[in-house]
Design a protein around this motif. Structure first.
Motif, PDB file in Angstrom:
ATOM      1  N   ILE A  52       0.837  -1.208   0.000  1.00  0.00           N
ATOM      2  CA  ILE A  52       0.000   0.000   0.000  1.00  0.00           C
ATOM      3  C   ILE A  52       0.876   1.264   0.000  1.00  0.00           C
ATOM      4  O   ILE A  52       1.855   1.354   0.748  1.00  0.00           O
ATOM      5  N   HIS A  53       0.479   2.220  -0.840  1.00  0.00           N
ATOM      6  CA  HIS A  53       1.188   3.500  -0.978  1.00  0.00           C
ATOM      7  C   HIS A  53       0.224   4.679  -0.829  1.00  0.00           C
ATOM      8  O   HIS A  53      -0.989   4.523  -1.005  1.00  0.00           O
ATOM      9  N   HIS A  54       0.803   5.844  -0.537  1.00  0.00           N
ATOM     10  CA  HIS A  54       0.067   7.083  -0.833  1.00  0.00           C
ATOM     11  C   HIS A  54       0.886   7.818  -1.875  1.00  0.00           C
ATOM     12  O   HIS A  54       2.083   7.584  -2.014  1.00  0.00           O
ATOM     13  N   GLY A 162       2.600  -1.953   4.271  1.00  0.00           N
ATOM     14  CA  GLY A 162       2.791  -0.589   3.809  1.00  0.00           C
ATOM     15  C   GLY A 162       4.168  -0.479   3.163  1.00  0.00           C
ATOM     16  O   GLY A 162       5.093  -1.237   3.504  1.00  0.00           O
ATOM     17  N   HIS A 163       4.335   0.440   2.237  1.00  0.00           N
ATOM     18  CA  HIS A 163       5.607   0.624   1.536  1.00  0.00           C
ATOM     19  C   HIS A 163       6.779   0.770   2.514  1.00  0.00           C
ATOM     20  O   HIS A 163       7.855   0.232   2.306  1.00  0.00           O
ATOM     21  N   SER A 164       6.550   1.507   3.614  1.00  0.00           N
ATOM     22  CA  SER A 164       7.626   1.762   4.584  1.00  0.00           C
ATOM     23  C   SER A 164       8.095   0.493   5.299  1.00  0.00           C
ATOM     24  O   SER A 164       9.130   0.507   5.952  1.00  0.00           O
ATOM     25  N   LEU A 170       8.606   7.325   4.011  1.00  0.00           N
ATOM     26  CA  LEU A 170       7.457   7.699   4.857  1.00  0.00           C
ATOM     27  C   LEU A 170       6.141   7.177   4.274  1.00  0.00           C
ATOM     28  O   LEU A 170       5.102   7.218   4.924  1.00  0.00           O
ATOM     29  N   CYS A 171       6.167   6.714   3.034  1.00  0.00           N
ATOM     30  CA  CYS A 171       4.987   6.178   2.361  1.00  0.00           C
ATOM     31  C   CYS A 171       4.536   4.881   3.060  1.00  0.00           C
ATOM     32  O   CYS A 171       5.390   4.059   3.375  1.00  0.00           O
ATOM     33  N   PRO A 172       3.268   4.628   3.332  1.00  0.00           N
ATOM     34  CA  PRO A 172       2.069   5.321   2.843  1.00  0.00           C
ATOM     35  C   PRO A 172       1.541   6.416   3.781  1.00  0.00           C
ATOM     36  O   PRO A 172       0.370   6.772   3.702  1.00  0.00           O
TER      37      PRO A 172
HETATM   38 ZN   LIG Z   1       5.091   4.185  -1.774  1.00  0.00          ZN
END
Ligand SMILES: [Zn+2]
Length: 192
Positions: A52-54, A162-164, A170-172
């Motif tokens: 998951i990303h933002h 999450g990506h991090s 720092l994403c997501p």
């Molecule tokens: Zn990301």
């Protein structure tokens, strides 16, 4: 005769239920995507991870028009500045709750080093360090993951991260990471 009609009705309802498991997706054609410069298919399907990303930038979009423009901006940046073959993510969720087709199913992405050929990357448009996506956006993500499992693209025992958790980023966003930690397949994996 009556029996026949009942059977037709049941058959039709069953067909609709089978189709209803995959949500509507805004196609690449609909957001006026450019063609990918190359396409690499994933060799081992289903994939075991969902990442998951933002997007951070572009920021939150409230209309189809603004979200479609955000898709084109991201694709342009990924292809022409980063020199990637296409927009990095497999699917992208806009503030309207619409799901935009990125690379789509069963294609290698460019969103998380070491995970690109064994994950589906889903991005939420916006900055979710302090805020969480809307309920419609969260539901859309859950729906597209469910669809991926049912069509055989995502492993039924997939791990959600999450990506991090797989890269120093720092994403997501802290708030979105806390949100996905409450989802059934979230995994505490942590790889620097
Ligand atoms: Zn990301």
């Amino acid at each position: 005769m009556c029996n026949f009609i009942i059977h037709v009705v049941i058959f039709t309802l069953t067909l609709q239920l089978a189709r209803a498991t995959c949500p509507n997706i805004v196609s690449r054609h609909d957001w006026n995507a450019s063609s990918p410069t190359s396409v690499e298919n994933i060799t081992s399907i289903p994939v075991p991870f969902v990442v998951i990303h933002h997007t951070y930038q572009p920021g939150f979009c409230r209309t189809h028009r603004a979200c479609a423009a955000a898709m084109r901006n991201m694709q342009n940046y990924h292809q022409n500045t980063r020199n990637w073959p296409d927009i990095g993510y497999h699917f992208v969720i806009g503030g309207t709750g619409e799901i935009y087709e990125g690379r789509g199913w069963d294609v290698v992405g460019t969103h998380a080093p070491n995970y690109n050929s064994r994950s589906v990357g889903i991005a939420f448009i916006g900055d979710f360090r302090e805020e969480v996506p809307t309920d419609e956006m969260l539901k859309a993500a859950k729906d597209i993951i469910k669809c991926g499992v049912e069509r055989g693209s995502i492993a039924s025992g997939y791990k959600l991260v999450g990506h991090s958790q797989v890269k120093n980023t720092l994403c997501p966003g802290a708030s979105l990471l806390e949100e996905i930690k409450t989802w059934p397949h979230w995994d505490p994996l942590k790889q620097p």
